[in-house]
Write a protein that holds these residues in place. Sequence first.
Motif, PDB file in Angstrom:
ATOM      1  N   LYS A  98       0.834  -1.205   0.000  1.00 61.51           N
ATOM      2  CA  LYS A  98       0.000   0.000   0.000  1.00 61.51           C
ATOM      3  C   LYS A  98       0.868   1.254   0.000  1.00 61.51           C
ATOM      4  N   GLY A  99       1.933   1.231   0.780  1.00 61.38           N
ATOM      5  CA  GLY A  99       2.833   2.381   0.814  1.00 61.38           C
ATOM      6  C   GLY A  99       3.494   2.620  -0.532  1.00 61.38           C
ATOM      7  N   LEU A 100       3.914   1.524  -1.193  1.00 62.55           N
ATOM      8  CA  LEU A 100       4.516   1.659  -2.519  1.00 62.55           C
ATOM      9  C   LEU A 100       3.508   2.194  -3.524  1.00 62.55           C
ATOM     10  N   GLN A 101       2.265   1.727  -3.434  1.00 58.52           N
ATOM     11  CA  GLN A 101       1.233   2.212  -4.354  1.00 58.52           C
ATOM     12  C   GLN A 101       0.968   3.695  -4.140  1.00 58.52           C
ATOM     13  N   ASN A 102       0.954   4.137  -2.883  1.00 56.45           N
ATOM     14  CA  ASN A 102       0.774   5.564  -2.608  1.00 56.45           C
ATOM     15  C   ASN A 102       1.915   6.386  -3.205  1.00 56.45           C
ATOM     16  N   LEU A 103       3.145   5.860  -3.095  1.00 57.77           N
ATOM     17  CA  LEU A 103       4.298   6.559  -3.662  1.00 57.77           C
ATOM     18  C   LEU A 103       4.185   6.655  -5.179  1.00 57.77           C
ATOM     19  N   LEU A 104       3.806   5.547  -5.824  1.00 56.25           N
ATOM     20  CA  LEU A 104       3.663   5.554  -7.279  1.00 56.25           C
ATOM     21  C   LEU A 104       2.563   6.514  -7.726  1.00 56.25           C
ATOM     22  N   ASN A 105       1.477   6.572  -6.968  1.00 54.13           N
ATOM     23  CA  ASN A 105       0.397   7.505  -7.290  1.00 54.13           C
ATOM     24  C   ASN A 105       0.864   8.954  -7.183  1.00 54.13           C
ATOM     25  N   ASP A 106       1.651   9.258  -6.145  1.00 50.79           N
ATOM     26  CA  ASP A 106       2.160  10.622  -5.970  1.00 50.79           C
ATOM     27  C   ASP A 106       3.115  10.995  -7.105  1.00 50.79           C
ATOM     28  N   LEU A 107       3.936  10.031  -7.537  1.00 54.52           N
ATOM     29  CA  LEU A 107       4.860  10.287  -8.641  1.00 54.52           C
ATOM     30  C   LEU A 107       4.104  10.473  -9.961  1.00 54.52           C
ATOM     31  N   ALA A 108       3.066   9.659 -10.174  1.00 58.71           N
ATOM     32  CA  ALA A 108       2.275   9.783 -11.404  1.00 58.71           C
ATOM     33  C   ALA A 108       1.549  11.112 -11.444  1.00 58.71           C
ATOM     34  N   ARG A 109       1.030  11.556 -10.308  1.00 54.37           N
ATOM     35  CA  ARG A 109       0.304  12.819 -10.253  1.00 54.37           C
ATOM     36  C   ARG A 109       1.225  13.999 -10.560  1.00 54.37           C
ATOM     37  N   GLY A 110       2.481  13.894 -10.157  1.00 54.04           N
ATOM     38  CA  GLY A 110       3.424  14.987 -10.385  1.00 54.04           C
ATOM     39  C   GLY A 110       4.265  14.815 -11.621  1.00 54.04           C
ATOM     40  N   ASN A 111       3.854  13.915 -12.528  1.00 49.17           N
ATOM     41  CA  ASN A 111       4.606  13.687 -13.774  1.00 49.17           C
ATOM     42  C   ASN A 111       6.056  13.327 -13.457  1.00 49.17           C
ATOM     43  N   HIS A 112       6.226  12.273 -12.642  1.00 48.48           N
ATOM     44  CA  HIS A 112       7.521  11.723 -12.241  1.00 48.48           C
ATOM     45  C   HIS A 112       8.217  12.556 -11.156  1.00 48.48           C
ATOM     46  N   TYR A 113       7.561  13.593 -10.678  1.00 47.96           N
ATOM     47  CA  TYR A 113       8.043  14.322  -9.520  1.00 47.96           C
ATOM     48  C   TYR A 113       7.082  14.057  -8.367  1.00 47.96           C
ATOM     49  N   LEU A 114       7.628  14.035  -7.154  1.00 48.14           N
ATOM     50  CA  LEU A 114       6.804  13.723  -5.990  1.00 48.14           C
ATOM     51  C   LEU A 114       5.791  14.834  -5.761  1.00 48.14           C
ATOM     52  N   SER A 115       4.513  14.503  -5.836  1.00 49.67           N
ATOM     53  CA  SER A 115       3.432  15.461  -5.632  1.00 49.67           C
ATOM     54  C   SER A 115       2.495  14.910  -4.573  1.00 49.67           C
ATOM     55  N   LEU A 116       2.580  15.454  -3.363  1.00 51.07           N
ATOM     56  CA  LEU A 116       1.767  14.963  -2.260  1.00 51.07           C
ATOM     57  C   LEU A 116       0.328  15.418  -2.413  1.00 51.07           C
ATOM     58  N   ARG A 117      -0.589  14.567  -2.013  1.00 54.50           N
ATOM     59  CA  ARG A 117      -2.011  14.886  -2.122  1.00 54.50           C
ATOM     60  C   ARG A 117      -2.470  15.767  -0.973  1.00 54.50           C
ATOM     61  N   ASP A 118      -3.381  16.678  -1.267  1.00 59.96           N
ATOM     62  CA  ASP A 118      -4.036  17.432  -0.214  1.00 59.96           C
ATOM     63  C   ASP A 118      -5.125  16.573   0.404  1.00 59.96           C
ATOM     64  N   PRO A 119      -5.341  16.675   1.716  1.00 60.21           N
ATOM     65  CA  PRO A 119      -6.413  15.890   2.334  1.00 60.21           C
ATOM     66  C   PRO A 119      -7.770  16.322   1.810  1.00 60.21           C
ATOM     67  N   PRO A 120      -8.721  15.417   1.698  1.00 63.30           N
ATOM     68  CA  PRO A 120     -10.054  15.800   1.215  1.00 63.30           C
ATOM     69  C   PRO A 120     -10.727  16.776   2.184  1.00 63.30           C
ATOM     70  N   ALA A 121     -11.637  17.576   1.640  1.00 62.75           N
ATOM     71  CA  ALA A 121     -12.283  18.620   2.430  1.00 62.75           C
ATOM     72  C   ALA A 121     -13.064  18.050   3.603  1.00 62.75           C
TER      73      ALA A 121
END
Length: 221
Positions: free
Chosen positions: A138-161
């Motif tokens: 799960k941790g690896l999947q979260n990391l891959l999702n953050d990298l995909a969102r930032g176009n290969h740069y680490l892009s952390l997600r904002d918490p939902p409202a």
Amino acid sequence: MTQHMLRNPMHLVDAQLSLWRNYWGFWQQSTAALWGQSGPGMLKPAESISSTASTSSANHDEWQDNFLFDFIKQSYLLTARCLQCTVAQAVGLDEQTRKRLDFYTRQFVDAMAPANFPVTNPEVLRVTLESGGENLLKGLQNLLNDLARGNHYLSLRDPPADSFTLGETLATTPGAVVYQNDIMQLLQYAPSTDSVFQGRCWLCRRGSINIMCSTCDRKIH
């Protein structure tokens, strides 16, 4: 800092000798503990370094009860204390450079805390065994999702409202800005009850703002 230390090599030699003396006492104590002669550890996190990572990691029972993890913790604390003391005692540095060195040293010490690595964190190891490694996936999947969102740069997600609830996780009491600079504002909220829960002051442990803290009534460095 290296240049200043080379001008006074005896300071570095003294620091190395002190570290070796501490390690010799630590090895003697560890050998005695291995043979069942239990005793208090040489160092506690609060006595050695102001490190959030080291303090939080030491709260897990395995850090005290398990010989191997106690050995890892004590080794880390000894080395971290030596590193911070060596930097703090460097002579001939201007105040601004000293503050920067202290800041970067604390970041390095926190980053190298054994709690930050799965193999040396007993709580992570326990959860990994219980989940069959699912937590790591799960941790690896979260990391891959953050990298995909930032176009290969680490892009952390904002918490939902809906993660925040007014009056529960968001303060509604009167507040004021007690400090600000070009990149941040420090807010202080007035308590709405006669008594409040006393917790650790994060700013006093790691801050660099020269004001008084209302939580523990100490100056924030």
